[in-house]
Design an enzyme around this catalytic site. Structure first.
Site, PDB file in Angstrom:
ATOM      1  N   CYS A 176       0.822  -1.222   0.000  1.00 10.48           N
ATOM      2  CA  CYS A 176       0.000   0.000   0.000  1.00 10.48           C
ATOM      3  C   CYS A 176       0.846   1.256   0.000  1.00 10.48           C
ATOM      4  O   CYS A 176       0.329   2.351  -0.218  1.00 10.48           O
ATOM      5  CB  CYS A 176      -0.953  -0.015   1.181  1.00 10.48           C
ATOM      6  SG  CYS A 176      -1.921  -1.531   1.219  1.00 10.48           S
ATOM      7  N   HIS A 198      -9.446   2.037  -2.376  1.00 10.54           N
ATOM      8  CA  HIS A 198      -7.993   1.879  -2.284  1.00 10.54           C
ATOM      9  C   HIS A 198      -7.414   1.163  -3.496  1.00 10.54           C
ATOM     10  O   HIS A 198      -7.020   0.019  -3.436  1.00 10.54           O
ATOM     11  CB  HIS A 198      -7.663   1.117  -0.994  1.00 10.54           C
ATOM     12  CG  HIS A 198      -6.195   0.983  -0.721  1.00 10.54           C
ATOM     13  ND1 HIS A 198      -5.239   1.860  -1.190  1.00 10.54           N
ATOM     14  CD2 HIS A 198      -5.517   0.044  -0.012  1.00 10.54           C
ATOM     15  CE1 HIS A 198      -4.041   1.464  -0.789  1.00 10.54           C
ATOM     16  NE2 HIS A 198      -4.186   0.350  -0.075  1.00 10.54           N
TER      17      HIS A 198
END
Lengths: 393, 466
Positions: A83, A337
Site C-alpha cells: 500500500c 484503495h
C-alpha cells in the site's frame, strides 16, 4: 545525512475520480491523471526526463506507463511496496531529482481493481507454495488489532465499535465535499455500528472501498520550480519503514500499535525538523484502510498519546473544523484503495490544501501537511511510508 | 510379554443428535469438515504417546477403510505429524473393517520375532453413508491408537484366533462415496453372527476358557441390536459387556472395536481378562490380560472426557455441507494458490511436525523457522522446537465473514504458548460464543483443503476439550 528537506518541489499534480471505472483501463486512468498534472505544471510529455510507476499488480515493468503516456526511451521504473507503492514511487523520483541526476521527473500510481470480479483485493503477489499459511486478507489482519486494542484498553465491543464508527462518519462526511471521491454520502454512527460484519469486529463501514484510480505528480528542484509557478510545494521529509515479521515471530509484539508507523514517522519528522507533530502538522492524509488503522495511526504518528486517540476522536480533533484535520478528502473510506494510486492521491490532497485550492474542504491553516501509507501482504508486518510537505518559505 | 504399552482414542467434537433439526436418528460423532481418517489418527496417537519416548518406536501401522489417498501412504503422513523418527517402518491396512486387528497381529508378530521393539497401531475411520440411509444413522467418526511392546505393558496379549471369510456383505468400490450392503438378514446371520461366533468360540475352546472367565467382552457390531444378540448367543451377561456406545458415538468402522477396547482399558483393573473381537472379511478374537501398569497408563479416562465434551449440530444441513453432500458456494474471493510439492517437502517439519526454532543464543522461540534470529540477529544458531503438543492461549483473534471456507466466519487466532513462542493460525471446532482473548487452546492437525488431489494438512488451534 543531508536529508530531503526543501530539495524537491512538486509543480504539477493530477488525480482521476476514484470509483468503479468499468469503461476505463489503466491507460485511461494514467492519461487522465498525467494530463491534469501536465496542465497544472505547464509542462508536457517531452519535459519528463525519468519516471517512476507505482502499481501493485495492474501492470509489470515500467512499460505500461511509458506506453500510456508515450514517454519515449526515457528511464521508467516500476515500484511495488504494497500500500506504500504510490508514495514509494514518488520517493524514488524525489531522490533522483535531489541527487541532480534529473531536473524533471514524474511519479505515477495506478490500480485497476474492479476488473477482477471478486470482493476485496485480488491476490497479485503469491506463486505456488505450501498453501498452509492462514489466509489473512487485510480485513482479517486489521481486525486482529481491533480485538486486541479493545481488550488492551478495556473497551467493550460496543464502546470500541462506536469510536471506530465516528472515524467512518467523519471520513464519509469529508467525502461528500469531494467530487473525485468514490463514495460521496453521509453515514451515521448507528449505520456504521450495525452494518454487516466483514471481519469481526470490523463491519462494512469500518472497511475502505475497492475502486479504480490513478494519480500523478511532477517534481523538480525548487530553483526550477520558481520559473514554473508561484505556489509550488516543497518536500520536507520522507520516511519508509518495513517490518520483518515481528508480529508473528515475537510474542511480546502487542497488536495495539504498528512499529513501522512509528519508525517511518521518526525518519520523516527528523528530516522535516518536526519535534511536536500534534502542534506542528496542520493536516494529514493517513491510511484509513480500516477505521481501527486510523485510530492506531493517530497514536503511532504522535497525534494522540498512547491509548487516548479515542478522546481526540470524541473531541472532534481530526474533523475538518478540528485542531488537526485528518483525511480531509474523505480518505480511503471514500476513495477506496486502488493500491498503487492511493499514496499519490493523498499527496494530491495535501498539495491542493497547501496551495489553498481545496475548495469546500479547504483548511484555514494548512502550511505543513503529512501523508501516510501502511501496507501488508502477510499478517502483522507492514510497509509504511510517511511524507511531509510544506509551502515555500 | 507382548502387549499394549499405552493407548488413546479420539472422538470429534461434533454430534448429530436429538437437537439436530432434520436428523431424527440416534446421537453419533461427526468429523468436522477439516477432519478425516488421517487427522483423527494423529489426535489418537498423540493421546497414546503422551510421555512415551518416541525414539524407541520402530513402526506405525494405520488401519482404515477411508484413507484419503488411493495411492500415497497415509501412515507416513501420520508418523511425520506425530513426530516419529525417519528410521521406522510404516504400513496402511486398508479396505477392511478388521484392519486394526490385522495390524495388531502384524505388530505382535514383529515384536515377538524381534524385528521391532515398539510399534504403534492406529485405526481411524470417517465412513460415508448415503443421506437418509440406515447406515448414516448408525455410523460415527473416530480413531484409536495403541502402542505395542514387550515391556511395561498395561495389558498383555495372551492368545488370538483368526478366520478369513469372503462375502459381499458391506463394500464400497473404488471411486464410490457411500458404503453399500446386501440384504441385512443374510449378511448378519451368515456373515457377522457366524464369523464372530466361530472366532470367539474357537478361541475360548483353544484356550480352554468359558465366558465366565472374562471380566469384559469388547466386540464390534453393526448396530446396538446385533451387539446385544451376539452377546447373548455367546453366553455373556450384561455386566460383562463393554458398552458399544451406540447413541453416543456410533459405529466408527475400522476404529470401532479399537475405541471400545480403549474404553474398556480406561475402566479395567489389574488382573482383568478381556475378550476383544473384531469383524470384517472374517473375524478375529484376542484375549488380553490387564497388568498392574494399567493404573499408570497416560491420559487414563481421556476417552470419556472426549465423548462428553461435545457439541450437537443445530441442523443436518451443516453436516451435509461438511461432507460435501450439499455443495457450498464460497464468496467471490481470490482463487487459492496452486500448491507446490517442492515447498511441502522443503517445509515438511514446520508444516507436519509443527516445528519452529529456538535460538541457542537468546532462547527466543520462533515460528515459522528462521535463518536469522528475530531478536538477537544471530545467523543459523537454532534448535528445532515443536509446538504441536504445547498449550497456549488466544492473544488476539478476528473472524473473517468473507473467507472462502466451509465454516464461515473463519476464525484467525494469534496464540501465545505457555512455554514461549507464538503462532498465527486458524481456529477450528470453534463455537463463536467461546472465542475470546485468553481462551486456553492447543493445536490440532487438520486438513486445510484439497487441491489437485493433494490433501493439504496443517495445524489449527482448538479449545482444550479434556
Amino acid at each position: 545525512m543531508q536529508g530531503i528537506k526543501d530539495r524537491v518541489a512538486i509543480v504539477g499534480m493530477g488525480c482521476t475520480k476514484f470509483g468503479e471505472h468499468w469503461d476505463k483501463d489503466i491507460e485511461d486512468l494514467l492519461v487522465e491523471a498525467a494530463y491534469e498534472a501536465y496542465e497544472d505544471a505547464g509542462l508536457g510529455p517531452k519535459d519528463i526526463q525519468a519516471a517512476w510507476f507505482g502499481t501493485l499488480g495492474s501492470g509489470f515493468t515500467g512499460l505500461p506507463l511509458a506506453h500510456a503516456l508515450k514517454l519515449e526511451y526515457i528511464p521508467v521504473t516500476r515500484v511495488e511496496n504494497a500500500c506504500a507503492t504510490g508514495t514509494d514511487a514518488f520517493r524514488n523520483a524525489c531522490y533522483a531529482v535531489a541527487a541532480g541526476i534529473y531536473d524533471i521527473a514524474l511519479a505515477a500510481g495506478v490500480e485497476k481493481l474492479k476488473d477482477s470480479g471478486i470482493a476485496g483485493l485480488p491476490l497479485y503477489f503469491t506463486g505456488p507454495d505450501s498453501g498452509v499459511e492462514p489466509p489473512t486478507p487485510p480485513p482479517a489482519n486489521f481486525a486482529l488489532y481491533a480485538t486486541r486494542y479493545f481488550q488492551h484498553y478495556g473497551l467493550s465491543y460496543e464502546e470500541g465499535k462506536k469510536i471506530l464508527a465516528k472515524i467512518a462518519v467523519k471520513n464519509h462526511h469529508n467525502g461528500t465535499l469531494n467530487p473525485k471521491a468514490h463514495f460521496q454520502r453521509e453515514i451515521t454512527v448507528e449505520q456504521a455500528v450495525n452494518a454487516p460484519m466483514i471481519a469481526w469486529p470490523l463491519g462494512l463501514y469500518d472497511c475502505c472501498g475497492v475502486s479504480d484510480g490513478g494519480a500523478v505528480a511532477i517534481i523538480t528542484r525548487p530553483e526550477i520550480a520558481k520559473s514554473l509557478k508561484q505556489d509550488y510545494i516543497l518536500v520536507k521529509g520522507l520516511g519508509v519503514a518495513v517490518g520483518a515479521m515481528q508480529g508473528q515471530l515475537q510474542p511480546d509484539y502487542d497488536f495495539v500499535h504498528f512499529n513501522e508507523n512509528v519508525k517511518a514517522a521518526q525518519m520523516a519528522y527528523a528530516e522535516a525538523g518536526i519535534k511536536n507533530p500534534r502542534e506542528e502538522i496542520d493536516i494529514a492524509e493517513v491510511h484509513d484502510c480500516f477505521t481501527i488503522t486510523e485510530l492506531v495511526i493517530y497514536e503511532d504518528l504522535g497525534f494522540s498519546p498512547r491509548g487516548r486517540a479515542r478522546e481526540d476522536v470524541e473531541a472532534g480533533t481530526f474533523s475538518l473544523e478540528g485542531d488537526l484535520p485528518v483525511n480531509m478528502d474523505g480518505g480511503l473510506k471514500c476513495f477506496g484503495h486502488p493500491v498503487g494510486a492511493s499514496g499519490i492521491r493523498m499527496i494530491y490532497e495535501v498539495y491542493k490544501q497547501l496551495q489553498g485550492k481545496a475548495g469546500p474542504r479547504q483548511i484555514k491553516k494548512a502550511e505543513i501537511g503529512l501523508t501516510h501509507n501502511l501496507g501488508m501482504i502477510k499478517a502483522a508486518s507492514f510497509t509504511t511510508s510517511v511524507a511531509i510537505f510544506g509551502q515555500k518559505d | 510379554m507382548v502387549g499394549i504399552v499405552s493407548y488413546g482414542a479420539y472422538v470429534p467434537r461434533y454430534r448429530l443428535g436429538k437437537d439436530t433439526v432434520g436428523w431424527g436418528g440416534p446421537e453419533r460423532a461427526v468429523a468436522n469438515f477439516d477432519e478425516d481418517s488421517i487427522t483423527m489418527a494423529v489426535a489418537a496417537v498423540a493421546g497414546c504417546l503422551d510421555s512415551q519416548k518416541k525414539e524407541t518406536i520402530d513402526g506405525l501401522l494405520f488401519a482404515t477403510t477411508t484413507s484419503p489417498y488411493a495411492e500415497k501412504q497415509a501412515s507416513a503422513i501420520i508418523a511425520t505429524a506425530v513426530d516419529l523418527k525417519r528410521e521406522i517402518s510404516t504400513a496402511d491396512f486398508t479396505n477392511t473393517l478388521r484392519g486394526a486387528s490385522i495390524a495388531m497381529r502384524s505388530a505382535i508378530d514383529a515384536i515377538k520375532a524381534g524385528s521391532s521393539k515398539k510399534v504403534l497401531v492406529t485405526a481411524s475411520d470417517c465412513r460415508m453413508a448415503a443421506p437418509r440411509s440406515d447406515y448414516e444413522r448408525t455410523f460415527g467418526d473416530g480413531a484409536a491408537a495403541f502402542l505395542l511392546g514387550d515391556s511395561n505393558v498395561v495389558a498383555s496379549i495372551e492368545a488370538s484366533y483368526v478366520i478369513t471369510d469372503h462375502m459381499m456383505d458391506v463394500w464400497r468400490a473404488s471411486g464410490e462415496t457411500f458404503v453399500r450392503s446386501w440384504e441385512e438378514r443374510f449378511i448378519l446371520d451368515e456373515g457377522y453372527q457366524r464369523a464372530m461366533r466361530d472366532a470367539v468360540v474357537g478361541l475360548m475352546k483353544k484356550e480352554n476358557l468359558t465366558p465366565k472367565d472374562f471380566s469384559k467382552a469388547v466386540f464390534y457390531a453393526p448396530d446396538a441390536r446385533r451387539h446385544a444378540d451376539l452377546a447373548r448367543r455367546l453366553g455373556f451377561d450384561a455386566s460383562q459387556i463393554q458398552d458399544p456406545l451406540f447413541g453416543k458415538q456410533g459405529n466408527t468402522g475400522a476404529a470401532f472395536a479399537p475405541m471400545l477396547l480403549v474404553a474398556a482399558l480406561d475402566e479395567a483393573k489389574a488382573g482383568d481378562r478381556i475378550l476383544y473381537a473384531n469383524y470384517g472379511d472374517g473375524a478375529e478374537a484376542y484375549i488380553l490380560k490387564v497388568t498392574e501398569h494399567i493404573e499408570k497408563a497416560p491420559n487414563r479416562g481421556n476417552f470419556r472426557k472426549l465423548l462428553e465434551s461435545k457439541k450437537v449440530l443445530p441442523n443436518y444441513e451443516i453436516y451435509a455441507r461438511w461432507r460435501d453432500i450439499l455443495p457450498v458456494e464460497t464468496g467471490r474471493r481470490p482463487a487459492p494458490n496452486p500448491i507446490s510439492s517442492a515447498a511441502l517437502w522443503r517445509e515438511k517439519d514446520q508444516i507436519l511436525r509443527l516445528c519452529g526454532v529456538k535460538c541457542k543464543t537468546c532462547e527466543t522461540i520462533q515460528y515459522p523457522p528462521q535463518r536469522v534470529c528475530t531478536k538477537c540477529h544471530t545467523k543459523d544458531n537454532f534448535e528445532p522446537y515443536r509446538f504441536a503438543d504445547k498449550k497456549g492461549e488466544i492473544f488476539t483473534y478476528s473472524m473473517d465473514y468473507l473467507a472462502a471456507t466451509v465454516d464461515i466466519p473463519l476464525v484467525i487466532t494469534v496464540v501465545n504458548f505457555q512455554d514461549g513462542g507464538r503462532i498465527l493460525c486458524t481456529m477450528t471446532d470453534r463455537e463463536l460464543d467461546e472465542v475470546k482473548v485468553g481462551l486456553p487452546v492447543q493445536m490440532s492437525f487438520r486438513k486445510l483443503r484439497t487441491t489437485g488431489g493433494i490433501h493439504n494438512y496443517f495445524w489449527k488451534s482448538v479449545k482444550i476439550r479434556a
